[in-house]
Design an enzyme around this catalytic site. Structure first.
Site, mmCIF file in Angstrom:
data_model
loop_
_atom_site.group_PDB
_atom_site.id
_atom_site.type_symbol
_atom_site.label_atom_id
_atom_site.label_comp_id
_atom_site.label_asym_id
_atom_site.label_seq_id
_atom_site.Cartn_x
_atom_site.Cartn_y
_atom_site.Cartn_z
ATOM 1 N N ARG A 255 0.841 -1.295 -0.123
ATOM 2 C CA ARG A 255 0.008 0.183 0.151
ATOM 3 C C ARG A 255 0.762 1.296 -0.129
ATOM 4 O O ARG A 255 0.429 2.400 0.069
ATOM 5 C CB ARG A 255 -0.866 -0.234 1.325
ATOM 6 C CG ARG A 255 -1.820 -1.327 1.252
ATOM 7 C CD ARG A 255 -2.617 -1.164 2.920
ATOM 8 N NE ARG A 255 -3.476 -0.445 2.844
ATOM 9 C CZ ARG A 255 -4.840 -0.633 2.879
ATOM 10 N NH1 ARG A 255 -5.178 -1.775 2.394
ATOM 11 N NH2 ARG A 255 -5.804 0.307 2.890
ATOM 12 N N GLY B 239 2.884 8.147 -1.524
ATOM 13 C CA GLY B 239 2.657 9.109 -2.211
ATOM 14 C C GLY B 239 1.671 10.317 -1.747
ATOM 15 O O GLY B 239 1.967 11.660 -1.940
ATOM 16 N N LYS B 240 0.675 10.109 -1.025
ATOM 17 C CA LYS B 240 -0.017 11.069 -0.322
ATOM 18 C C LYS B 240 0.549 11.935 0.770
ATOM 19 O O LYS B 240 0.350 13.185 0.883
ATOM 20 C CB LYS B 240 -1.485 10.389 0.245
ATOM 21 C CG LYS B 240 -2.385 9.851 -0.931
ATOM 22 C CD LYS B 240 -3.115 10.948 -1.712
ATOM 23 C CE LYS B 240 -4.173 10.625 -2.713
ATOM 24 N NZ LYS B 240 -4.960 11.745 -3.525
ATOM 25 N N GLY C 266 -9.955 -11.127 6.866
ATOM 26 C CA GLY C 266 -9.588 -11.259 8.275
ATOM 27 C C GLY C 266 -10.750 -11.780 8.898
ATOM 28 O O GLY C 266 -11.576 -12.235 8.503
ATOM 29 N N ASN D 181 -12.988 6.725 4.648
ATOM 30 C CA ASN D 181 -13.708 5.813 3.737
ATOM 31 C C ASN D 181 -15.337 6.724 3.353
ATOM 32 O O ASN D 181 -15.943 7.211 4.164
ATOM 33 C CB ASN D 181 -14.172 4.578 4.442
ATOM 34 C CG ASN D 181 -13.011 3.751 4.564
ATOM 35 O OD1 ASN D 181 -12.064 3.927 5.481
ATOM 36 N ND2 ASN D 181 -13.060 2.523 4.138
ATOM 37 N N TYR E 134 0.549 4.445 -2.454
ATOM 38 C CA TYR E 134 -0.473 5.293 -2.110
ATOM 39 C C TYR E 134 -0.238 5.940 -1.059
ATOM 40 O O TYR E 134 -0.283 7.266 -0.913
ATOM 41 C CB TYR E 134 -1.723 4.717 -2.343
ATOM 42 C CG TYR E 134 -3.050 5.450 -2.012
ATOM 43 C CD1 TYR E 134 -3.301 6.265 -3.095
ATOM 44 C CD2 TYR E 134 -3.753 5.501 -0.914
ATOM 45 C CE1 TYR E 134 -4.635 6.928 -3.105
ATOM 46 C CE2 TYR E 134 -5.123 6.284 -0.582
ATOM 47 C CZ TYR E 134 -5.537 7.015 -1.775
ATOM 48 O OH TYR E 134 -6.566 7.678 -1.812
ATOM 49 N N VAL F 98 -14.758 -1.900 0.273
ATOM 50 C CA VAL F 98 -15.597 -2.736 1.171
ATOM 51 C C VAL F 98 -17.077 -2.414 0.715
ATOM 52 O O VAL F 98 -17.860 -3.464 0.532
ATOM 53 C CB VAL F 98 -15.122 -2.685 2.626
ATOM 54 C CG1 VAL F 98 -15.462 -1.225 3.288
ATOM 55 C CG2 VAL F 98 -15.970 -3.600 3.165
#
Length: 337
Positions: free
Chosen positions: A157, A163-164, A220, A189, A160, A202
């Site tokens: 991850r 990068g942010k 999970g 989210n 991203y 999701v």
């Protein structure tokens, strides 16, 4: 070729409030933002390279004389005289940003650099769509803006997340060195109409699986938590942050502090769709955060903003959208001469 679209019109409505550039404007969030800005009387130039954005998100905006679309990747410099810039350009779901991690990083860093140069040149105010992912798998809960995060710079991850984080640093540096008026919103989210059916996050995953009668995949044990913000609330937060009369040069969390487990979300989607889907459990992906909930004290105090759309209400609208997206095309329309 699809529906034709308007290209940039240099003689656009001079009576508009502001001339606004929206990078990533054909995406889920970007298209809602373009619509809000147009209805507010602004001239909007929408940029997108269609890596995840879609032209169909913009069809209803083509009737506005104050709307133009330009196909462009912000990794490459661009020059438009504008008053405001919103940078929403970057794939946001792991499925899409991990598909080309180098370009994801370039979009976050080089893209931010190019837009900041534009803002500095035209003395434009600029908004950065940052993310709660900069907190990583947090050790602090809920997450305030003062928390520095727990991010793995070598994980899947990282392109991203880092990068942010780098983009935020660039924004701060341009403000500090060149006096650029910056606004940074850390998005938690978000869901709603115009998400892609293959988005990979999701809410969309669960709704699409439920509507198709497929097993709902929970990664999970389902006890990990998320906070879900409806798109209309998020765009209102963007708008208030960008238009705050008080200079806000530090990041602001924008998200819904209501916290749900992933299993709770799956069960609610099944109930609301009337689906026969069963929940199945799979291995949790690497670096997937176990808890995610925004501390929105700063947004409440400085912007007077708090989300108003309950999860049940937002899911109802989102499910209706996906039902329409997944509906079979009528035989008459499918006939090809």
């Amino acid at each position: 070729m699809g529906m034709p679209y308007k290209t940039l019109n240099a003689s656009m409505n001079k009576k508009a409030k502001h001339r606004v550039l929206v990078a990533g404007g054909a995406g889920f969030l970007g298209s809602h933002l373009c619509e809000r800005l147009l209805r507010g009387g602004n001239t909007v130039i929408c940029l997108d390279n269609f890596s995840t954005g879609r032209m169909e998100n913009l069809h209803h905006l083509l009737r506005f004389d104050t709307f133009s679309f330009v196909r462009h990747d912000i990794v490459e410099p661009i020059d438009f005289a504008v008053d405001e810039i919103y940078n929403l350009a970057c794939p946001a779901s792991p499925l899409h940003y991990q598909a080309d991690p180098v370009h994801t990083m370039m979009t976050s860093v080089l893209g931010a650099l190019n837009l900041l140069e534009l803002a500095a040149h035209y003395k434009a105010r600029i908004f950065q769509a940052s993310t709660s992912e900069i907190y990583g798998d947090p050790h602090v809960h809920p997450q305030p803006e003062t928390y520095w995060g727990n991010v793995n710079s070598f994980g899947p991850r990282a392109c991203y997340d880092e990068g942010k984080r780098s983009a935020e640093t660039l924004f701060f540096s341009y403000h500090q060195q060149y006096g650029v008026d910056i606004r940074i919103g850390r998005i938690f989210n978000t869901y709603g109409p115009r998400m892609r059916t293959d988005d990979g996050r999701v809410v969309s995953n669960f709704i699409v699986q439920a509507l198709k009668g497929e097993d709902i995949t929970v990664y999970g044990d389902g006890s990990q938590t998320r906070s879900f913000c409806y798109v209309d609330d998020l765009i209102e937060g963007f708008f208030r942050l960008m238009n705050s009369p008080t200079s806000i040069q530090t990041p602001v969390n924008i998200g819904n502090p209501g916290e749900f487990t992933v299993s709770q979300l799956a069960e609610q989607v099944i109930a609301m769709t009337g689906s026969s889907s069963k929940i199945v459990y799979r291995t949790l992906p690497v670096d997937d955060p176990h808890q995610r909930k925004p501390d929105i004290t700063v947004a409440e105090r400085t912007l007077g903003w708090r989300p108003t759309v309950a999860l049940t209400e937002g899911l109802k609208a989102t499910i209706a959208y996906f039902e329409h997206q997944l509906a079979p095309v009528s035989k008459e329309l499918a006939i090809v001469a």
